[in-house]
Design a protein around this motif. Structure first.
Motif, short mmCIF file in Angstrom:
data_model
loop_
_atom_site.label_atom_id
_atom_site.label_comp_id
_atom_site.label_asym_id
_atom_site.label_seq_id
_atom_site.Cartn_x
_atom_site.Cartn_y
_atom_site.Cartn_z
N ALA A 243 0.83 -1.21 0.00
CA ALA A 243 0.00 0.00 0.00
C ALA A 243 0.86 1.25 0.00
N ALA A 244 1.95 1.25 0.78
CA ALA A 244 2.84 2.41 0.82
C ALA A 244 3.53 2.63 -0.52
N ILE A 245 3.92 1.55 -1.18
CA ILE A 245 4.55 1.68 -2.50
C ILE A 245 3.57 2.27 -3.51
N CYS A 246 2.35 1.75 -3.51
CA CYS A 246 1.33 2.26 -4.44
C CYS A 246 1.05 3.74 -4.18
N ALA A 247 0.91 4.10 -2.90
CA ALA A 247 0.67 5.51 -2.57
C ALA A 247 1.86 6.38 -2.97
N GLY A 248 3.08 5.86 -2.77
CA GLY A 248 4.26 6.61 -3.17
C GLY A 248 4.33 6.84 -4.66
N MET A 249 3.94 5.84 -5.44
CA MET A 249 3.93 6.01 -6.90
C MET A 249 2.88 7.03 -7.32
N LEU A 250 1.72 6.99 -6.69
CA LEU A 250 0.68 7.96 -7.03
C LEU A 250 1.10 9.37 -6.64
N ALA A 251 1.89 9.49 -5.57
CA ALA A 251 2.33 10.80 -5.10
C ALA A 251 3.64 11.26 -5.74
N GLY A 252 4.22 10.44 -6.63
CA GLY A 252 5.46 10.82 -7.29
C GLY A 252 6.70 10.50 -6.50
N PHE B 54 9.55 2.32 -2.58
CA PHE B 54 9.88 0.93 -2.89
C PHE B 54 11.08 0.45 -2.07
N PHE B 55 12.14 1.24 -2.03
CA PHE B 55 13.34 0.80 -1.30
C PHE B 55 13.07 0.76 0.20
N GLY B 56 12.30 1.71 0.72
CA GLY B 56 11.96 1.68 2.14
C GLY B 56 11.14 0.47 2.50
N LEU C 72 7.40 -6.72 -4.55
CA LEU C 72 8.28 -6.96 -5.69
C LEU C 72 7.50 -7.21 -6.97
N VAL C 73 6.45 -8.03 -6.89
CA VAL C 73 5.65 -8.31 -8.09
C VAL C 73 4.94 -7.05 -8.56
N PHE C 74 4.45 -6.26 -7.61
CA PHE C 74 3.77 -5.02 -7.97
C PHE C 74 4.73 -4.05 -8.67
N ALA C 75 5.95 -3.90 -8.14
CA ALA C 75 6.93 -3.02 -8.77
C ALA C 75 7.31 -3.51 -10.15
N ALA C 76 7.44 -4.85 -10.31
CA ALA C 76 7.78 -5.41 -11.62
C ALA C 76 6.66 -5.15 -12.62
N LEU C 77 5.42 -5.33 -12.20
CA LEU C 77 4.29 -5.07 -13.10
C LEU C 77 4.23 -3.61 -13.51
N CYS C 78 4.56 -2.72 -12.57
CA CYS C 78 4.54 -1.28 -12.89
C CYS C 78 5.60 -0.96 -13.94
N LEU C 79 6.79 -1.57 -13.82
CA LEU C 79 7.85 -1.34 -14.80
C LEU C 79 7.48 -1.90 -16.17
N ILE C 80 6.87 -3.08 -16.17
CA ILE C 80 6.51 -3.71 -17.45
C ILE C 80 5.35 -2.96 -18.11
N TRP C 81 4.38 -2.58 -17.30
CA TRP C 81 3.15 -2.00 -17.85
C TRP C 81 3.33 -0.54 -18.28
N ARG D 141 -2.17 2.06 -11.29
CA ARG D 141 -1.49 1.46 -10.14
C ARG D 141 -2.40 0.60 -9.26
N PRO D 142 -3.58 1.05 -8.91
CA PRO D 142 -4.45 0.16 -8.11
C PRO D 142 -4.78 -1.14 -8.80
N VAL D 143 -4.98 -1.10 -10.12
CA VAL D 143 -5.27 -2.34 -10.86
C VAL D 143 -4.07 -3.28 -10.82
N LEU D 144 -2.89 -2.72 -10.98
CA LEU D 144 -1.68 -3.54 -10.93
C LEU D 144 -1.44 -4.09 -9.53
N LEU D 145 -1.81 -3.34 -8.51
CA LEU D 145 -1.68 -3.83 -7.14
C LEU D 145 -2.57 -5.05 -6.92
#
Length: 583
Positions: free
Chosen positions: A45-54, A60-62, A80-89, A100-104
């Motif tokens: 959830a924190a990674i998804c929120a961080g991506m939405l907030a820029g 991700f690293f935290g 890890l899977v969520f970050a990989a999907l974001c990079l691929i998509w 991002r929510p769909v990928l999560l």
């Protein structure tokens, strides 16, 4: 050749690492460590929120470090899977934020066969992991956006407050397991948050303390300490006029008393003490800035209200100009009527009634009975709040049945709606009168018996159009209010009879249709006086209907409104204090 120290210094100068980035990474590491081996939704959830907030890379690293250090393998795999999907998509993490929510969700589905397919309990845990990660990603993103607006000096709304409080609770839950000799980091964090808001947030401090304390309790802390933190925040808010010293004494005093005499352990008193010391070390300037957030919220609400009033005034001016065009050279009586009504609405919007201090309140009761052989009565009752008081309207349609009911409903309902929004009483009744004349194919009319009560001054105003007498029961005596006027819907320009008088605590106003007054006849006042001991308006209304039925055949519909004038509790207490001060 440059020295290594100089090379490191030169490299660091080219890297823009802000304090907010470091704090966000630490926060994501803390949140991702919360949970169990198979249930850790805060990291993804924190990674998804961080991506939405820029701030996706820092998040991700935290989260990666926090999940790995705390052995939250399901959360780590989800991240890890969520970050990989974001990079691929979407290529980089800043693109296509809407996905991002769909990928999560997709990442949660992909890791399900590995972690959540052993049993039904495991499947339910996986569903909870997925649902919680989606929910808290929205919460964390809203909280991050609220903090950004606060940093820019903008106001934050109620939803932003809710997101911030939930984020605070999640942080306390994540920090609760970190203890040293029984002193929990989550408890210290919950107490510190309550203290920081108690100085200027008022009720928001209590709400934040309750959520943060609950989060610490969920993370393994004490429920009793959560209650102590909430009560402490309430006490600190009450003593906030003493500034930092008052806040510290109020909060720490309550927490220490609860720790010593209540179910809290002594280590919770230590947590409150540490939080108080940390709070005392915060500069007053920073606390003032925090309190300014809530002041800006109130200022933003006032600004929006002022803007809304300005728009309403502009709309009223437009309606007034349009009405003047209709009234200047009307080609028909209907156009003149339309112009008048537009003008009335314009005046009502400008002179919109506002809430005032109320010394009195009106307790109302009603009762009705259709004529024998008819299922639907032709009488209608309307009760409205006008901002300054109450408006009661009783209307009797011609005859009985659905047709009479429609006429009386139109008369009572429309007159009540117009008067309650501030339309002049005479203009409102004239509007209803003309509408009944225009819309009825046959001669249809209805009576209007209206009573407007000002809860601030105690003044009551009666308006009658073809209605039978009204009565005021005061200290065992009955005052009769009678007027001879025509009903509405018969002639143009029908004017109501008006009578205004001051009412007192304990007065009862009785309004009835002619079905009741004709049945009781000259004994009406006597029957009302006999009900002086009864203080229930509903019971008085039903009793008058029953007495009318005892007189014999039901020749007409019967309806009664009874209103009891009472003092407001606050006004009564103020009068008592004034009398005590005089003595």
């Amino acid at each position: 050749m440059a020295r290594p120290a100089q090379m490191i210094k030169k490299y660091a100068a080219g890297v823009d690492i802000k304090a907010a980035d470091i704090l966000w990474s630490l926060l994501c590491a803390l949140l991702s460590s919360c949970g169990t081996e198979s249930f850790a939704p805060f990291g993804p959830a924190a990674i998804c929120a961080g991506m939405l907030a820029g701030m996706g890379s820092r998040a991700f690293f935290g989260a990666l470090i926090g999940s790995a250090a705390a052995c939250r393998w399901a959360g780590l795999a989800h991240s890890l899977v969520f970050a990989a999907l974001c990079l691929i998509w979407g290529g980089t993490m800043k693109k296509r934020r809407r996905d991002r929510p769909v990928l999560l969700i997709s990442a949660g589905v992909l890791i399900a066969p590995i972690f959540y397919m052993d049993s039904l309990d495991a499947a339910m845990t996986g569903l909870g992991q997925l649902s919680a990660s989606i929910f808290f990603s929205a919460v964390f993103y809203r909280a991050a956006a609220a903090l950004k607006r606060a940093h820019l000096g903008r106001g934050i709304g109620e939803r932003d407050m809710t997101a911030l409080f939930l984020t605070a609770g999640a942080c306390c839950a994540a920090a609760a397991p970190y203890c040293m000799r029984g002193v929990s980091l989550g408890g210290i964090l919950a107490a510190l948050m309550a203290l920081m808001l108690s100085g200027g947030a008022g009720i928001y401090a209590v709400a934040c303390a309750a959520v943060a304390g609950a989060g610490a309790a969920i993370g393994g802390g004490s429920v009793a300490f959560a209650g102590a933190v909430t009560i402490g925040a309430l006490s600190a808010s009450a003593l906030s006029k003493g500034k930092k010293a008052g806040v510290c004494c109020g909060f720490l005093g309550v927490c220490l008393v609860c720790a010593y005499f209540g179910d809290c352990e002594l280590n919770h008193g230590v947590e409150a003490t540490i939080a108080t010391i940390l709070y005392a070390m915060i500069p007053n300037k920073k606390l003032s800035q925090l309190a300014g957030l809530f002041e800006r919220q109130e200022q933003e609400a006032e600004r929006r209200l002022k803007s809304l009033k300005s728009r309403v005034k502009e709309t009223a001016e437009v309606l007034n100009r349009v009405s003047s065009l209709f009234e200047a050279s009307p080609e028909s009586e209907l156009e003149l009527f339309t112009g008048r009504q537009l003008r009335c609405m314009s005046e009502a919007m400008v002179n919109m009634p506002e809430e005032t201090e109320r010394r009195y309140t009106l307790r109302c009761g009603t009762a009705a009975r259709p004529r024998k052989g008819v299922r639907e009565a032709g009488d209608s009752i309307a009760i409205r709040d006008t901002g300054k008081g109450k408006l009661l309207i009783l209307s009797d349609g011609m005859g009985s049945g659905p047709a009479a009911r429609r006429e009386s409903q139109t008369a009572a309902g429309l007159a009540g709606d117009l008067m309650s929004i501030g339309v002049n009483e005479l203009d409102a009744l004239d509007c209803v009168n003309r509408l009944l004349m225009y819309r009825s194919e046959y001669d249809m009319y209805a009576t209007i018996d209206a009573f407007a009560f000002d809860c601030g001054s105690g003044m009551g105003r009666f308006l009658k159009l073809g209605a039978p007498p009204s009565y005021i029961l005061r200290r065992g005596e009955v005052i009769e209010l009678r007027a001879e006027t025509l009903p509405i819907g018969i002639i143009k320009g029908a004017s109501p009879a008006r009578q205004e008088l001051e009412l007192y605590e304990g007065d009862r106003i009785i309004m009835a249709t002619d079905g009741v007054t004709d049945a009781l006849g000259e004994s009406m006042a006597e029957r009302i006086a006999a009900l002086y001991e009864c203080k229930d308006p509903e019971r008085i209304a039903q009793t008058l209907i029953s007495l009318s039925l005892e007189e014999g055949k039901i020749n007409d519909d019967m309806s009664v409104i009874v209103a009891l004038v009472q003092r407001e509790k606050k006004s009564r207490e103020k009068d008592t204090r004034d009398k005590a001060g005089t003595l």
